[in-house]
Design an enzyme around this catalytic site. Structure first.
Site, PDB file in Angstrom:
ATOM      1  N   HIS A  54      -3.669  -5.140   0.959  1.00  0.00           N
ATOM      2  CA  HIS A  54      -3.094  -5.677   2.195  1.00  0.00           C
ATOM      3  C   HIS A  54      -3.173  -7.208   2.203  1.00  0.00           C
ATOM      4  O   HIS A  54      -4.219  -7.782   2.501  1.00  0.00           O
ATOM      5  CB  HIS A  54      -3.838  -5.111   3.409  1.00  0.00           C
ATOM      6  CG  HIS A  54      -3.567  -3.666   3.648  1.00  0.00           C
ATOM      7  ND1 HIS A  54      -2.464  -3.220   4.332  1.00  0.00           N
ATOM      8  CD2 HIS A  54      -4.253  -2.552   3.274  1.00  0.00           C
ATOM      9  CE1 HIS A  54      -2.479  -1.903   4.388  1.00  0.00           C
ATOM     10  NE2 HIS A  54      -3.544  -1.473   3.751  1.00  0.00           N
ATOM     11  N   SER A  91       4.210 -14.303  32.871  1.00  0.00           N
ATOM     12  CA  SER A  91       5.180 -14.325  33.969  1.00  0.00           C
ATOM     13  C   SER A  91       5.637 -15.750  34.267  1.00  0.00           C
ATOM     14  O   SER A  91       6.789 -15.973  34.657  1.00  0.00           O
ATOM     15  CB  SER A  91       4.589 -13.674  35.221  1.00  0.00           C
ATOM     16  OG  SER A  91       3.499 -14.411  35.727  1.00  0.00           O
ATOM     17  N   ALA A  92       4.744 -16.734  34.072  1.00  0.00           N
ATOM     18  CA  ALA A  92       5.124 -18.130  34.307  1.00  0.00           C
ATOM     19  C   ALA A  92       6.209 -18.570  33.327  1.00  0.00           C
ATOM     20  O   ALA A  92       7.178 -19.237  33.703  1.00  0.00           O
ATOM     21  CB  ALA A  92       3.903 -19.034  34.182  1.00  0.00           C
ATOM     22  N   CYS A 150       0.841  -1.199   0.000  1.00  0.00           N
ATOM     23  CA  CYS A 150       0.000   0.000   0.000  1.00  0.00           C
ATOM     24  C   CYS A 150       0.881   1.255   0.000  1.00  0.00           C
ATOM     25  O   CYS A 150       1.531   1.551  -0.987  1.00  0.00           O
ATOM     26  CB  CYS A 150      -0.968  -0.048   1.179  1.00  0.00           C
ATOM     27  SG  CYS A 150      -2.510   0.839   0.864  1.00  0.00           S
ATOM     28  N   GLU A 175      -1.835  -9.160   4.334  1.00  0.00           N
ATOM     29  CA  GLU A 175      -1.717  -9.676   5.696  1.00  0.00           C
ATOM     30  C   GLU A 175      -3.047  -9.843   6.408  1.00  0.00           C
ATOM     31  O   GLU A 175      -3.130 -10.551   7.420  1.00  0.00           O
ATOM     32  CB  GLU A 175      -0.799  -8.758   6.522  1.00  0.00           C
ATOM     33  CG  GLU A 175      -1.361  -7.382   6.859  1.00  0.00           C
ATOM     34  CD  GLU A 175      -1.127  -6.336   5.770  1.00  0.00           C
ATOM     35  OE1 GLU A 175      -1.196  -5.136   6.082  1.00  0.00           O
ATOM     36  OE2 GLU A 175      -0.890  -6.720   4.606  1.00  0.00           O
ATOM     37  N   SER A 229       2.501 -13.209  38.332  1.00  0.00           N
ATOM     38  CA  SER A 229       1.130 -12.707  38.356  1.00  0.00           C
ATOM     39  C   SER A 229       0.117 -13.835  38.343  1.00  0.00           C
ATOM     40  O   SER A 229      -1.055 -13.618  38.621  1.00  0.00           O
ATOM     41  CB  SER A 229       0.889 -11.807  37.136  1.00  0.00           C
ATOM     42  OG  SER A 229       0.935 -12.581  35.944  1.00  0.00           O
ATOM     43  N   GLY A 230       0.564 -15.038  37.999  1.00  0.00           N
ATOM     44  CA  GLY A 230      -0.362 -16.146  37.821  1.00  0.00           C
ATOM     45  C   GLY A 230      -0.719 -16.375  36.373  1.00  0.00           C
ATOM     46  O   GLY A 230      -1.320 -17.389  36.023  1.00  0.00           O
TER      47      GLY A 230
END
EC number: 6.3.5.2
Length: 533
Positions: free
Chosen positions: A189, A248-249, A102, A191, A243-244
């Site tokens: 586009h 973060s895990a 584009c 995508e 954070s659970g």
């Protein structure tokens, strides 16, 4: 390809590099399109590494990526506007393949001597793409005709010398162009999902033209990350906020795999968690992760800091700042701590900065990247900052995390604070926890938990009149939000069954006495965001 050593101010000199031990990449230059990050997702889905950078990024900033090709995104500008962004000259000097999408196509045309003009017939929406030539490396295996998604007001009046029109639409005689130097332009586009065969074009460009290999996997990423973490941390000590959630895990698991007991995880109960959140999270981490974990009860501290705060952006700043203070306090207790690990993802970074392209407006501060105070004493380590959410889940699976952790719906770092409109109080938190528990329970019971990206309740600051039995009530309005998405950059509202919505609504107004009205949010992103604040 490498850049040769050069004197300051000299033009970059490009050298072919066929060393496949170096990670290949496609570099995407962002001109401000709302779809720029989606281009990156499509390339990553092919197991090819890519990065999205500002359109004016100097070569020195991307040389280490070992680019095999460049993509120029779309954007809202016109090439003839004052200060319109243009592609860096080195991409044409590099002799590497280039694909302009584009506005990117218009920039190529303008910079290489062609003519771009304002079109009398703008094309927005679906169009049918027809091939102009019998054979094209870029359009190989494309159905004829093929639906594509157009979004442009300017058009190519005259192609640069040496270019050929490869395809057209009814209102766009040059919808695809290319030359023998493998520089291509698309006036649509590929995508977006509205161009159902667009992935074919992107694959042709990445594999057939750029000659990339599909060798970027989560297994490779783990090994590379372990090496980088060890290099960055050295003998230092790291604390990681749990954070659970999956982010973060995965961060904790990846860093622990790299440096073992140099990592200490800290789980902060900030008073903004859902019902039973803290107990469930600690149980999972203690039973599956085998790491050092410190539990911090900071409920009063956070809620006192949020007292009187109603602006959503200020809430995020307050929470981010308070988190850092907690970690700094805990770091002092632990002794010498050097790094703070965070689960910042690629969309967080893109959405939080003004833009990598300087052309897009900041939407909101992300709790991981926007709430950090300037005086923070800990250095950041963010091993996921170039990954999408689905890639993080794949990484978690590769690391052996339990499914209950990997497939949890995203939960915002600021927690319930940004699902309470207005001031956060203990009373409002209890109301929201009760309503949200009902939403989640019924979604799971209906076996729709994994069919939606997120589902939750919002406690608004609106009160309305109702009737319960023979009595007038004046209670809160609760909104239900459920969306489908691939990566949280765009989202559609989930078409939950009416019967399910009815059960949720009836349970909330009957079991949460402070609420007498429930509504369902049917807004998509954009224009709305997933969270209300």
């Amino acid at each position: 390809m490498e850049i040769a050593k050069e004197k300051s101010g000299a033009k970059p000199e490009f050298i072919d590099n066929e060393d496949e031990s170096l990670r290949e990449s496609i570099v995407i230059f962002d001109f401000g399109s709302q779809y720029s990050l989606l281009i990156a997702r499509r390339i990553r889905e092919m197991h090819v590494y890519c990065e999205l950078v500002s359109h004016d990024t100097p070569w020195e900033k991307i040389a280490h990526l070992n680019p095999r090709g460049f993509i120029l995104s779309g954007g809202p500008s016109s090439v003839y506007e004052a200060g319109a962004p243009l592609a860096p000259a080195y991409i044409f000097e590099s002799k590497l393949p280039v694909l302009g999408i584009c506005y990117g196509m218009q920039a190529i045309t303008h910079q290489l001597g062609g003519v771009v003009e304002h079109s009398e017939k703008r094309e927005y929406g679906h169009a049918l793409l027809h091939s102009s030539v019998a054979n094209s490396d870029l359009l190989s295996d494309m159905p004829e005709p093929s639906p594509v998604w157009m979004s442009h007001g300017d058009r190519i009046e005259k192609m640069p010398a040496g270019f050929t029109a490869l395809a057209y639409t009814e209102n766009c005689p040059v919808a695809v162009m290319g030359n023998e130097a493998d520089i291509y332009g698309l006036q649509f586009h590929p995508e977006v999902v509205h161009s159902p065969n667009g992935k074919i074009i992107l694959k042709n460009f990445v594999f057939n033209i750029c000659k990339c290999h599909a060798n970027w996997t989560m297994g490779n990423y783990i090994q590379e990350s372990i090496h980088n973490i060890r290099e960055q941390v050295g003998d230092g000590q790291v604390i990681c906020a749990l954070s659970g959630g999956v982010d973060s895990a995965v961060v904790a698991s990846l860093i622990h795999k790299a440096i073992g007991d140099q990592l200490t995880c800290i789980y902060v109960n900030n008073g903004l968690l859902r019902r039973e959140e803290a107990d469930r999270t600690l149980h999972v981490f203690k039973n599956h992760m085998g790491m050092k974990i410190i539990y911090v009860d900071a409920v009063d501290r956070f809620l006192d800091s949020l007292s009187g705060v109603t602006d959503p952006e200020q809430k995020r700043k307050v929470i981010g700042s308070e988190f850092i203070k907690v970690f700094e306090d805990e770091a002092c207790k632990l002794g010498k701590i050097d790094f703070l690990a965070q689960g910042t993802l690629y969309p967080d970074v893109i959405e939080s900065v003004s833009s990598v392209s300087k052309a897009s407006a900041k939407i909101k501060s992300h709790h991981n990247v926007g709430g950090l105070p300037a005086h923070m004493k800990l250095k950041l380590i963010e091993p996921l900052r170039y990954l999408f959410k689905d890639e993080v889940r794949l990484l978690g699976k590769e690391l052996g995390l339990p499914d209950e952790m990997i497939w949890r719906q995203p939960f915002p770092g600021p927690g319930l604070a940004i699902r309470i409109i207005g001031e956060v109080t203990r009373e409002k938190l209890e109301i929201l926890r009760a309503a949200d528990w009902i939403v989640m329970s019924e979604i799971k019971k209906a076996k729709m938990y994994h069919q939606v990206w997120q589902s939750f309740a919002i406690l608004t600051d609106v009160k309305s009149v109702g009737v319960m039995g023979d009595f007038r009530t004046y209670g809160y309005l609760v909104a239900i939000r459920a969306v489908t998405s691939e990566d949280a950059m765009t989202a559609d509202w989930a078409k939950l069954p009416y019967d399910l919505l009815s059960v949720i609504s009836n349970r909330i107004v009957n079991e949460v006495k402070e609420v007498n009205r429930v509504v369902y949010d049917i807004s998509s992103k954009p224009p709305s965001t997933i969270e209300w604040e």
